[in-house]
Design an enzyme around this catalytic site. Sequence first.
Site, PDB file in Angstrom:
ATOM      1  N   ARG A 178       0.864  -1.183   0.000  1.00 19.22           N
ATOM      2  CA  ARG A 178       0.000   0.000   0.000  1.00 19.22           C
ATOM      3  C   ARG A 178       0.899   1.230   0.000  1.00 19.22           C
ATOM      4  O   ARG A 178       1.884   1.282   0.738  1.00 19.22           O
ATOM      5  CB  ARG A 178      -0.896  -0.049   1.245  1.00 19.22           C
ATOM      6  CG  ARG A 178      -1.659   1.196   1.577  1.00 19.22           C
ATOM      7  CD  ARG A 178      -2.858   1.388   0.697  1.00 19.22           C
ATOM      8  NE  ARG A 178      -3.465   2.668   1.026  1.00 19.22           N
ATOM      9  CZ  ARG A 178      -4.693   2.980   0.749  1.00 19.22           C
ATOM     10  NH1 ARG A 178      -5.457   2.123   0.148  1.00 19.22           N
ATOM     11  NH2 ARG A 178      -5.163   4.151   1.070  1.00 19.22           N
ATOM     12  N   GLU A 234      -3.818  -6.452  -7.634  1.00 24.94           N
ATOM     13  CA  GLU A 234      -2.447  -6.947  -7.705  1.00 24.94           C
ATOM     14  C   GLU A 234      -2.334  -8.299  -6.995  1.00 24.94           C
ATOM     15  O   GLU A 234      -1.748  -9.241  -7.523  1.00 24.94           O
ATOM     16  CB  GLU A 234      -1.538  -5.924  -7.010  1.00 24.94           C
ATOM     17  CG  GLU A 234      -0.195  -5.757  -7.600  1.00 24.94           C
ATOM     18  CD  GLU A 234       0.499  -4.561  -6.969  1.00 24.94           C
ATOM     19  OE1 GLU A 234       1.032  -4.698  -5.850  1.00 24.94           O
ATOM     20  OE2 GLU A 234       0.528  -3.499  -7.606  1.00 24.94           O
TER      21      GLU A 234
END
Length: 139
Positions: A34, A98
Site C-alpha cells: 500500500r 495486484e
Amino acid sequence: MDTSSSANGTAAAASSSSSRRSNRWMYEVFLSFRVDDTTFTDRLSIALRNAGINTFIDYQLKRGENIQSELGRKIERSRIAVVVFSKRYPESRWCLRELSKIMRCREDQEGIIVLPIFYDVDPSDVWKQSGGFAGILEA
C-alpha cells in the site's frame, strides 16, 4: 545402451529447461504494498537491491503506461512476490487486484512464490479475513 549419450541428452535437456526458466524471470522479487507504507517498502527495496536482488517496485513504471496491464506483466515476469500486508492494504482496489493477479500466477505450473509480510497487522486477520480484512473477497 550408451549411458554417456543418455546422460549428455539429459544434461542438455536440463540446461535448456533451466535456460527457459531463467529467461522467464525479469525480476527476482516483485514488491506489493500500500502506498502509505512507502518508508518500510523503500527500506526493504534498498536492502534487497544492496544484496544484489533484482527487485521491481511500482514507482519504476513510466508515466503514460497502462499501469494495470504493465503491473500484470511485471508480476508474471517475477520469481517471487513479497506482499506487504498492512492495516490499509485492503482499502486499495489496486492492491487487491495486484494480489489477485499474484495468486493466479502462483497457481500456474511454474508459479510465482508468494512471501507475505505482516506489517503492523495480525496475520490471523488476513487468513480469517477479519478486522480490516473482512470482506476483501467482495472488493
